[in-house]
Motif scaffolding. Structure first.
Motif, PDB file in Angstrom:
ATOM      1  N   GLY A  19      43.723 -44.141  -2.847  1.00  0.00           N
ATOM      2  CA  GLY A  19      44.012 -43.132  -3.865  1.00  0.00           C
ATOM      3  C   GLY A  19      42.946 -43.096  -4.950  1.00  0.00           C
ATOM      4  O   GLY A  19      42.542 -42.018  -5.413  1.00  0.00           O
ATOM      5  N   GLN A  20      42.462 -44.278  -5.346  1.00  0.00           N
ATOM      6  CA  GLN A  20      41.399 -44.335  -6.361  1.00  0.00           C
ATOM      7  C   GLN A  20      40.102 -43.743  -5.815  1.00  0.00           C
ATOM      8  O   GLN A  20      39.413 -42.988  -6.509  1.00  0.00           O
ATOM      9  CB  GLN A  20      41.201 -45.790  -6.792  1.00  0.00           C
ATOM     10  N   GLN A  21      39.779 -44.054  -4.564  1.00  0.00           N
ATOM     11  CA  GLN A  21      38.562 -43.501  -3.957  1.00  0.00           C
ATOM     12  C   GLN A  21      38.651 -41.982  -3.867  1.00  0.00           C
ATOM     13  O   GLN A  21      37.657 -41.283  -4.087  1.00  0.00           O
ATOM     14  CB  GLN A  21      38.358 -44.089  -2.557  1.00  0.00           C
ATOM     15  N   GLN A  22      39.846 -41.476  -3.579  1.00  0.00           N
ATOM     16  CA  GLN A  22      40.003 -40.019  -3.482  1.00  0.00           C
ATOM     17  C   GLN A  22      39.768 -39.350  -4.826  1.00  0.00           C
ATOM     18  O   GLN A  22      39.130 -38.303  -4.909  1.00  0.00           O
ATOM     19  CB  GLN A  22      41.413 -39.691  -2.958  1.00  0.00           C
ATOM     20  N   ARG A  23      40.274 -39.968  -5.897  1.00  0.00           N
ATOM     21  CA  ARG A  23      40.032 -39.417  -7.240  1.00  0.00           C
ATOM     22  C   ARG A  23      38.542 -39.396  -7.553  1.00  0.00           C
ATOM     23  O   ARG A  23      38.030 -38.465  -8.173  1.00  0.00           O
ATOM     24  CB  ARG A  23      40.761 -40.252  -8.298  1.00  0.00           C
ATOM     25  N   VAL A  24      37.831 -40.452  -7.150  1.00  0.00           N
ATOM     26  CA  VAL A  24      36.379 -40.516  -7.397  1.00  0.00           C
ATOM     27  C   VAL A  24      35.672 -39.395  -6.638  1.00  0.00           C
ATOM     28  O   VAL A  24      34.793 -38.718  -7.177  1.00  0.00           O
ATOM     29  CB  VAL A  24      35.817 -41.902  -6.985  1.00  0.00           C
ATOM     30  N   ASN A  80      44.498 -39.870   4.665  1.00  0.00           N
ATOM     31  CA  ASN A  80      44.341 -41.322   4.789  1.00  0.00           C
ATOM     32  C   ASN A  80      45.214 -42.110   3.807  1.00  0.00           C
ATOM     33  O   ASN A  80      45.111 -43.334   3.732  1.00  0.00           O
ATOM     34  CB  ASN A  80      42.875 -41.717   4.562  1.00  0.00           C
ATOM     35  N   LEU A  81      46.062 -41.411   3.059  1.00  0.00           N
ATOM     36  CA  LEU A  81      46.890 -42.076   2.047  1.00  0.00           C
ATOM     37  C   LEU A  81      48.324 -42.238   2.541  1.00  0.00           C
ATOM     38  O   LEU A  81      48.793 -41.470   3.380  1.00  0.00           O
ATOM     39  CB  LEU A  81      46.887 -41.256   0.746  1.00  0.00           C
ATOM     40  N   ASP A  82      49.047 -43.220   1.981  1.00  0.00           N
ATOM     41  CA  ASP A  82      50.449 -43.369   2.372  1.00  0.00           C
ATOM     42  C   ASP A  82      51.290 -42.269   1.719  1.00  0.00           C
ATOM     43  O   ASP A  82      50.840 -41.576   0.805  1.00  0.00           O
ATOM     44  CB  ASP A  82      50.982 -44.761   2.012  1.00  0.00           C
ATOM     45  N   ALA A  83      52.523 -42.107   2.203  1.00  0.00           N
ATOM     46  CA  ALA A  83      53.359 -40.956   1.846  1.00  0.00           C
ATOM     47  C   ALA A  83      53.585 -40.834   0.339  1.00  0.00           C
ATOM     48  O   ALA A  83      53.460 -39.749  -0.240  1.00  0.00           O
ATOM     49  CB  ALA A  83      54.698 -41.041   2.571  1.00  0.00           C
ATOM     50  N   ARG A  84      53.909 -41.951  -0.327  1.00  0.00           N
ATOM     51  CA  ARG A  84      54.198 -41.902  -1.768  1.00  0.00           C
ATOM     52  C   ARG A  84      52.946 -41.514  -2.567  1.00  0.00           C
ATOM     53  O   ARG A  84      53.006 -40.728  -3.510  1.00  0.00           O
ATOM     54  CB  ARG A  84      54.730 -43.260  -2.241  1.00  0.00           C
ATOM     55  N   LEU A  85      51.803 -42.055  -2.153  1.00  0.00           N
ATOM     56  CA  LEU A  85      50.554 -41.761  -2.856  1.00  0.00           C
ATOM     57  C   LEU A  85      50.111 -40.315  -2.610  1.00  0.00           C
ATOM     58  O   LEU A  85      49.590 -39.654  -3.510  1.00  0.00           O
ATOM     59  CB  LEU A  85      49.463 -42.738  -2.412  1.00  0.00           C
ATOM     60  N   ARG A  86      50.344 -39.813  -1.384  1.00  0.00           N
ATOM     61  CA  ARG A  86      50.020 -38.408  -1.084  1.00  0.00           C
ATOM     62  C   ARG A  86      50.741 -37.482  -2.044  1.00  0.00           C
ATOM     63  O   ARG A  86      50.183 -36.512  -2.549  1.00  0.00           O
ATOM     64  CB  ARG A  86      50.424 -38.050   0.358  1.00  0.00           C
ATOM     65  N   LEU A  87      52.020 -37.772  -2.268  1.00  0.00           N
ATOM     66  CA  LEU A  87      52.838 -36.965  -3.170  1.00  0.00           C
ATOM     67  C   LEU A  87      52.247 -36.955  -4.577  1.00  0.00           C
ATOM     68  O   LEU A  87      52.118 -35.897  -5.206  1.00  0.00           O
ATOM     69  CB  LEU A  87      54.263 -37.535  -3.186  1.00  0.00           C
ATOM     70  N   LYS A  88      51.853 -38.120  -5.064  1.00  0.00           N
ATOM     71  CA  LYS A  88      51.296 -38.247  -6.414  1.00  0.00           C
ATOM     72  C   LYS A  88      49.954 -37.534  -6.536  1.00  0.00           C
ATOM     73  O   LYS A  88      49.718 -36.766  -7.486  1.00  0.00           O
ATOM     74  CB  LYS A  88      51.139 -39.737  -6.759  1.00  0.00           C
ATOM     75  N   ILE A  89      49.062 -37.751  -5.550  1.00  0.00           N
ATOM     76  CA  ILE A  89      47.713 -37.182  -5.636  1.00  0.00           C
ATOM     77  C   ILE A  89      47.739 -35.669  -5.493  1.00  0.00           C
ATOM     78  O   ILE A  89      46.995 -34.951  -6.163  1.00  0.00           O
ATOM     79  CB  ILE A  89      46.772 -37.802  -4.566  1.00  0.00           C
ATOM     80  N   ARG A  90      48.639 -35.154  -4.640  1.00  0.00           N
ATOM     81  CA  ARG A  90      48.666 -33.687  -4.490  1.00  0.00           C
ATOM     82  C   ARG A  90      49.146 -33.011  -5.773  1.00  0.00           C
ATOM     83  O   ARG A  90      48.667 -31.931  -6.128  1.00  0.00           O
ATOM     84  CB  ARG A  90      49.494 -33.277  -3.272  1.00  0.00           C
ATOM     85  N   GLU A  91      50.064 -33.658  -6.487  1.00  0.00           N
ATOM     86  CA  GLU A  91      50.492 -33.129  -7.791  1.00  0.00           C
ATOM     87  C   GLU A  91      49.306 -33.135  -8.767  1.00  0.00           C
ATOM     88  O   GLU A  91      49.110 -32.182  -9.534  1.00  0.00           O
ATOM     89  CB  GLU A  91      51.636 -33.965  -8.353  1.00  0.00           C
ATOM     90  N   GLU A  92      48.528 -34.213  -8.726  1.00  0.00           N
ATOM     91  CA  GLU A  92      47.362 -34.320  -9.606  1.00  0.00           C
ATOM     92  C   GLU A  92      46.313 -33.262  -9.277  1.00  0.00           C
ATOM     93  O   GLU A  92      45.706 -32.676 -10.173  1.00  0.00           O
ATOM     94  CB  GLU A  92      46.743 -35.714  -9.492  1.00  0.00           C
TER      95      GLU A  92
END
Length: 356
Positions: free
Chosen positions: A138-143, A164-176
């Motif tokens: 998730g951090q690499q994706q933000r970078v 490449n992210l797990d389900a909970r992190l996908r939810l958070k990153i897509r909102e971001e």
């Protein structure tokens, strides 16, 4: 902002990846390219980025054709599925990199200031001195997203950025991602095969299959008003129940139940039903438990998902599903009765054309 006109892509082996695509995407819009593997969505993204050349048609950014333009001259930011970060560089150096080469080259101090500004927007300032190998996915994706944004592109292209992210992190990153691109006001195209992702993040969705746009619409219309059988089957989880029925007079009949056509909303008929055989689509939530049912079945199994219960049963010898409230307390082996909410019926020809 983006006009795609009669766009085609045929590979050297004769494979036709895109078959005359027409799309118009508005400035500041977040559009998802959605569909199964091999449908052509990544091909469109690569043609927009300039990584592939079209076999026909045109691509215009702000009314200017970009066909033949080098990727670096198109004003795009591209985020890959695998992040493509430089492993030997820190986060700050990775984010600064596009500003230190080519026509965007800026003095080091200025590049650092711009990089820090965008790192603050994407909340990765505390990662500045870390290298990619020391960070989570998730951090690499933000970078990777921050590195694309520092170039101040007119268009942001994201190729399955969350796969490449797990389900909970996908939810958070897509909102971001949604918050971020709307805050900046950047036109964004997001490739995904995940319908939930597309429904949650998009202003509009391009649903594709076999190189053809099946429907380009706001998210809710792909579910509520599918343009054809493919769209109806692709959208929705659990998927729509499909039942073969025969027209006899003003009634559609199957072995276990019939549908009185006179009770359907006349305004929803797209054409007259002139054929003998049809496919009737009923979404699981429109099979409703009833004391005075249209038909009765034995519950084969049930699945509890939060406040909902998915009931599995057979109707007309095919597997079917209904969604009901968990409070109904339906158990495996129970005999239950179902009615059909006529507001949730779709009728298709055997060729997949929607007629109601």
């Amino acid at each position: 902002m983006i006009q795609i006109e009669k766009l085609k892509k045929v590979y050297s082996n004769g494979y036709e990846a895109l078959k005359s695509i027409d799309l118009t995407i508005n400035e500041g819009e977040l559009v998802c390219l959605l569909g199964p593997s091999g449908c052509g969505k990544t091909t469109i993204l690569n043609l927009l980025a300039g990584l592939l050349d079209p076999s026909g048609g045109d691509i215009k950014f702000a009314n200017e054709s970009v066909v033949g333009k080098h990727p670096k001259d198109r004003g795009i930011g591209l985020v890959f599925q695998n992040y493509a970060l430089y492993p030997h560089m820190t986060v700050l150096e990775n984010v600064m990199f596009p500003l230190t080469v080519g026509k965007n080259k800026k003095p080091k101090n200025e590049a650092m200031e711009i990089a820090k500004k965008y790192m603050k927007i994407t909340s990765i300032e505390e990662l500045a001195d870390k290298k990619p190998g020391e960070m989570s996915g998730g951090q690499q994706q933000r970078v990777a997203i921050t590195r694309a944004l520092v170039q101040n592109p007119k268009i942001l292209l994201l190729d399955e950025p969350l796969s490449n992210l797990d389900a909970r992190l996908r939810l958070k990153i897509r909102e971001e991602i949604r918050r971020l691109v709307k805050e900046i006001g950047i036109t964004t195209i997001f490739v995904t095969h995940d319908q939930e992702e597309a429904l949650s993040i998009s202003d509009r969705i391009v649903l594709m299959n076999e190189g053809i746009v099946q429907q380009f619409d706001v998210p809710q219309n792909l579910y509520l008003e599918p343009s054809n059988l493919f769209v109806a089957k692709f959208m929705g989880n659990p998927i729509i129940n499909l039942i073969d029925m025969k027209k006899e007079g003003n009634v559609l009949k199957s072995r276990d139940f019939s549908i009185d056509l006179s009770l359907l909303n006349k305004e929803r008929f797209k054409s007259e039903l002139k054929e003998e055989n049809y496919i009737v689509g009923i979404r699981p939530e429109y099979f409703e438990l009833s004391e005075n049912p249209l038909f009765k079945v034995e519950v084969e199994s049930n699945e509890l998902i939060g406040k909902d219960c998915i009931i599995n049963f057979k109707v007309n010898d095919i597997n079917a599903k209904s969604i009901t409230d968990i409070s109904k307390k339906v158990s495996e082996g129970d005999t239950v009765g179902f009615d059909i909410n006529y507001n949730g019926i779709y009728i298709f020809t055997e060729n997949g054309v929607r007629v109601y």
